[in-house]
Enzyme design. Sequence first.
Site, short mmCIF file in Angstrom:
data_model
loop_
_atom_site.label_atom_id
_atom_site.label_comp_id
_atom_site.label_asym_id
_atom_site.label_seq_id
_atom_site.Cartn_x
_atom_site.Cartn_y
_atom_site.Cartn_z
N ASP A 114 74.31 38.17 0.59
CA ASP A 114 74.27 39.52 1.14
C ASP A 114 73.73 40.54 0.14
OD1 ASP A 114 75.02 41.53 3.20
OD2 ASP A 114 76.44 42.18 1.67
N MET B 15 78.00 47.59 5.68
CA MET B 15 76.91 48.53 5.97
C MET B 15 75.66 48.28 5.13
SD MET B 15 77.99 50.44 8.38
CE MET B 15 76.69 51.66 8.33
N ARG B 16 75.71 47.27 4.23
CA ARG B 16 74.55 47.04 3.39
C ARG B 16 73.33 46.68 4.21
NH1 ARG B 16 76.59 43.77 -0.31
NH2 ARG B 16 76.88 45.35 -1.90
N ALA B 17 73.51 45.91 5.28
CA ALA B 17 72.37 45.51 6.10
C ALA B 17 71.68 46.73 6.72
CB ALA B 17 72.83 44.55 7.20
#
Length: 680
Positions: free
Chosen positions: A193, A274-276
Amino acid sequence: MSTPYPFTAVVGQDDLRLALLLNAVSPRVGGVLVRGEKGTAKSTAVRALAALMPETEVVPGCRFSCDPAAPDPSCPDGPHESRPGMRRPTALVELPVGASEDRLVGALDIERALAEGVKAFEPGLLADAHRGILYVDEVNLLNDHLVDLLLDAAAMGASYVEREGVSVRHAARFLLVGTMNPEEGELRPQLLDRFGLTVEVKASREPDQRVEVVRRRLAYDDAPEEFAARWAGEEAAVRQRIVEARELLPSVRLGDAALRQIAATCAAFEVDGMRADIVMARTATALAAWAGRTDVLAEDVRQAALLALPHRRRRNPFDAPGLDEDRLDETLEQFGGQDGDGDGTGDDDDDGDGDGPGPGGGPGGRPEPDGGPPGDGDAAARPGSDGAGEPQAGPGGGAGEQVPARASEPFRTKVLSVPGVGEGAAGRRSRARTERGRTTGAHRPRGALTKLHLAATVRAAAPHQRVRGRSGPGLVVRRDDLRQAVREGHESNLVLFVVDASGSMAARQRMSAVKGAVLSLLLDAYRRRDKVGLVTFRGTAAEVALPPTSSVDVAAARLESLPTGGRTPLAAGLLRAHDVLRVERLRDPARRPLVVVVTDGRATGGPEPVALAGRAARLLAAEGTACVVVDCEAGPVRLGLAGQLADELGGTAVTPAELRADSIAGVVRDVQGAGTRRAA
């Protein structure tokens, strides 16, 4: 200096080239992880990108490549005076798999820090890579804590070195590129991720394209400079396009409709955190800049999803990365153009400008769909698969093979560990002396000092202060006073599965449970960063179904297709395991093995099969090999043969039910107790 292979001469691999170029335009995208089989131009493309990048302007003499226009105020070589900078090619720094923590982040001179209070710092690879490219080949084989360190630095744009109260910070902003072959082991989902983008690469199956790959490679090998000169025009054009895209990037507008599509896509595919969303937004913006536009369109959002989401959908180690493109298109269409601001995000079709996001100006290629988890294609019921009896007779009149049974649902297992304290690679299974962990003692350093034991160092230096002429408050420390901290943590092991696939194990329901137990142990091996191997025995012989590897995915696939039937050559299975361990001790002597024998304990076929099995078991026991027997005996009458085998091996026997984490509490104690009995 050798002439690099031209980036624009790489045949195919559109997604790989596009992902690298987007990171060159906007390093804040977060780097790229390149997954694929060997021989697919992964390393070639990364090294070629470095030669393609525009030159970097740096402060002369600064070891940390500070920008003359905005030098790092906390640079260890600073403060820098205002003076003209010097231009140099963009740095390409390669991190080897065997690198130490000091080589990566840098090292402090502890002796000078204690005696003189001087922060004498030797920069590491993170400093060398600042404002350049950091390339990690086989990143999946790198120690987890090193991966954590470099990903933290990439995310924060800085590297911190802390040693016994002395700290140094320096800027570390770089384009991070990792390559890996999934057959050699996977990265943990948490680390996957952290990479902004991922691409899957594979060799083309088109003969014409393969011919062109070979033709260009041979031409380059024969005359590198002449070959590079033929591509100089294309290289210069792409280099200029990178410069223009960087200048345009701050002006690109990410409208509300595009943001809504990004959020809806991430929610639809159930990615964690929320990184995506943030990575998709930055990627879509970079795509627009690369295409020479100031508005983000729906096609940018779509391409960003294909690059940023597949690796974030892995829910367990055996899930293959992938994205359902039909579902993606439906989501984009459903949430497109709802704010009516005319930014074009509601139109999935090409707008006809002919300047899509691909590296050469055309649209970027789509990743080919990946396969599902191992065995998904065989999920349908098969004729005869519901029986619980022995194998049907084969053409030769003997016991024939059954269609492989599917594994039952995996479960969380008890910890099976190797007794004693080892010195193997860092992991999460057995006790070991490691670079990281709790401090248990101190000794004189053998080589470079890496972990100072402060109290022991002070105790060693204290008796000599008068002789050394100490007159002030400082402690006079010599090299001989320094003490290395001894730390105890956990190591990874080689877990070698020896699986009975004979007719006595072939009952459909029973074999499903056996495979479920082995699959559960494979999952546990993945979490604990072990290497795994698989030996099977049936009929008249044993075979190495999977040589020791870090890829539990491959082990799971081999287990799923495991055929069953025939006699039970137990001795052959144990002897083959002994041979595998003998070879592995030469390759990796520090990694201790744990042998897991999965059988009902029966031995048939050949003269004196039971006696032969006993002698083979005692051979493993004589070498101190830690062994566990998973007792698969079923039925109302139990012969206890698996328990007898465990005694011969000097190990312990457990049933599949007893492997569950919520069952018996004494599994680890029994394994270690067996090791104690052998030592006695």
